[in-house]
Design an enzyme around this catalytic site. Structure first.
Site, PDB file in Angstrom:
ATOM      1  N   CYS A 112      36.378  53.749  52.121  1.00 50.94           N
ATOM      2  CA  CYS A 112      36.696  52.315  51.983  1.00 50.94           C
ATOM      3  C   CYS A 112      36.037  51.763  50.726  1.00 50.94           C
ATOM      4  O   CYS A 112      36.447  52.103  49.626  1.00 50.94           O
ATOM      5  CB  CYS A 112      36.292  51.535  53.233  1.00 50.94           C
ATOM      6  SG  CYS A 112      34.621  51.876  53.828  1.00 50.94           S
ATOM      7  N   SER A 113      34.997  50.941  50.866  1.00 51.13           N
ATOM      8  CA  SER A 113      34.362  50.352  49.687  1.00 51.13           C
ATOM      9  C   SER A 113      32.886  50.073  49.942  1.00 51.13           C
ATOM     10  O   SER A 113      32.367  49.078  49.461  1.00 51.13           O
ATOM     11  CB  SER A 113      35.090  49.080  49.279  1.00 51.13           C
ATOM     12  OG  SER A 113      35.095  48.175  50.377  1.00 51.13           O
ATOM     13  N   CYS A 114      32.200  50.947  50.712  1.00 47.80           N
ATOM     14  CA  CYS A 114      30.761  50.787  50.943  1.00 47.80           C
ATOM     15  C   CYS A 114      30.062  50.715  49.595  1.00 47.80           C
ATOM     16  O   CYS A 114      30.337  51.521  48.703  1.00 47.80           O
ATOM     17  CB  CYS A 114      30.198  51.958  51.749  1.00 47.80           C
ATOM     18  SG  CYS A 114      30.872  52.070  53.418  1.00 47.80           S
TER      19      CYS A 114
ATOM     20  N   CYS B 220      32.715  55.553  47.595  1.00 46.16           N
ATOM     21  CA  CYS B 220      32.970  55.484  49.038  1.00 46.16           C
ATOM     22  C   CYS B 220      34.419  55.897  49.203  1.00 46.16           C
ATOM     23  O   CYS B 220      35.324  55.111  48.916  1.00 46.16           O
ATOM     24  CB  CYS B 220      32.744  54.074  49.568  1.00 46.16           C
ATOM     25  SG  CYS B 220      33.292  53.879  51.275  1.00 46.16           S
TER      26      CYS B 220
END
Lengths: 206, 107
Positions: free
Chosen positions: A115-117, A112
Site C-alpha cells: 500500500c503506502s506505509c 511499501c
C-alpha cells in the site's frame, strides 16, 4: 476556474466528477461515526492538523543530529522511535521506526509494496510516486534501475538493501554525510537533507 | 511443579525464532486483508532481528476480530537473486521484510 491569464485544460476540477466508491464509503463511515458520537468534527480537524504539522524538515533534523552527535546516532539506530521522541517528535500512529544507515558498503531503499506505509510522524505524507504501482512493484524487482531513474548510481560492490514496509514498522534512511560539510552547523546540515534521501532514492549532496 | 523453574511465559510472549534462524514464509492465500505480499510467500530467508515490542495480528484486527495473543514480528532477509531468478543487480542485493510469527515456518 479563476481567470488568471491562461487556462489549465488538463486539470479537472475535483467537483466535476461524481464521487467514487471509496470516497462514498469514507463519507458514509465518517458521518456514521459522528452521528454515533464516537468522534466529532473537532477531532477530525485536529488529526488533519497533526498530519499537516509533519514534514520532511523533522526527518532532516533527526539526520543532522545523528551526523553531529555520535551518541544520538547510536540511540537512533538502536531504537528509532525513542530517539525521535527525544527531539519532541511523537508517534501518533503507534508505529515503530527502524533507522537504516547508509554506509560505504550498503545503500538502503524503502518501499511499501502492499500500500503506502511511510514514516509519516517524521516525514509527513508520502509523495504520489511512492504510492503508485510502478514504484511499488519495481523497487523490489529492479531497485538499481529505479535508483538510476532518480539519478542515483550505486556501484556493484555496494549492496542495495530494500526494506518492504508491511505492518507495524516504518523505515527512515540515515543518508551518508557528504564530504566537505565538516564546518557546517546542525541547521545548515539539516537544510541539505531531502525527503527523497530519507526514502533512499537519492543521496545527500553538497 | 518445582519452585526452581521460575515464572512461565504466556503464549506468544517469547519469540519462537532468533537471529540467524533459517525460515520459510508460509504459502497461504487469505482473502481480504493480508500483510504478507504474494511475492515472498514460499520463499526461504533468514531472521535478521526480532522486532520489539510484540504486536497483535494485523490481519485479524482488520476484520474487528479478536486478534489473539500478541506475538513478534521478525525482520527477514531474503537475497533478491533468490526472489527473482533473472535478477540483474549485484548478488549482494537483498530484501528485508517484517513478517508476523504465524507466517513463519522453521527449517
Amino acid at each position: 476556474m479563476q481567470p488568471h491569464g491562461h487556462e489549465h485544460p488538463d486539470i479537472p476540477e475535483p467537483e466535476d466528477k461524481p464521487p467514487g466508491y471509496y470516497e462514498i464509503m469514507e463519507i458514509a463511515v465518517r458521518e456514521l461515526l459522528i452521528e454515533k458520537k464516537l468522534i466529532g468534527p473537532d477531532e477530525i480537524r485536529r488529526q488533519i492538523e497533526v498530519l499537516d504539522s509533519r514534514t520532511p524538515a523533522l526527518g532532516a533534523r533527526v539526520v543532522a543530529r545523528a551526523w553531529i552527535d555520535p551518541a544520538f546516532r547510536v540511540r537512533l539506530l538502536r531504537n528509532g522511535r525513542a530517539a525521535c521522541e527525544e527531539l519532541g517528535i511523537s508517534f501518533y500512529d503507534d508505529t515503530q521506526l527502524i533507522v537504516l544507515e547508509n554506509t560505504a558498503a550498503v545503500h538502503n531503499l524503502v518501499v511499501c509494496t502492499l500500500c503506502s506505509c511511510y514514516p509519516r510522524p517524521v516525514l509527513g505524507l508520502p509523495p504520489d510516486w511512492y504510492k503508485l504501482k510502478p514504484y511499488r512493484a519495481r523497487a523490489v524487482r529492479e531497485p538499481r534501475a529505479v535508483l538510476a531513474e532518480f539519478g542515483t548510481f550505486i556501484s556493484d560492490d555496494v549492496e542495495v538493501r530494500v526494506s518492504d514496509s508491511t505492518a507495524m514498522v516504518r523505515y527512515l534512511v540515515l543518508p551518508q554525510r557528504p564530504p566537505g560539510t565538516e564546518g557546517m552547523s546542525e541547521q545548515q546540515l539539516a537544510d541539505l537533507v531531502t525527503r527523497d534521501a530519507m526514502i533512499g532514492v537519492t543521496t545527500v549532496r553538497h | 511443579m518445582s519452585m526452581a523453574t521460575g515464572p512461565r511465559a504466556a503464549d506468544g510472549e517469547r519469540p519462537v525464532f532468533k537471529p540467524d534462524d533459517a525460515v520459510r514464509i508460509s504459502v497461504r492465500f487469505p482473502v481480504g486483508h493480508y500483510r504478507v505480499p504474494a511475492y515472498v510467500r514460499g520463499r526461504h530467508g533468514t531472521v535478521e532481528a526480532v522486532i520489539e515490542p510484540r504486536g497483535i495480528d494485523n490481519e485479524e484486527e482488520a476484520f474487528g476480530r479478536n486478534a489473539g495473543s500478541k506475538r513478534h514480528y521478525y525482520r527477514i532477509a531474503i537475497p533478491l537473486a533468490e526472489l527473482w531468478s533473472d535478477y540483474a543487480g549485484s548478488p549482494k542485493d537483498g530484501l528485508r521484510i517484517e513478517v508476523y510469527e504465524t507466517w513463519l515456518e522453521g527449517r
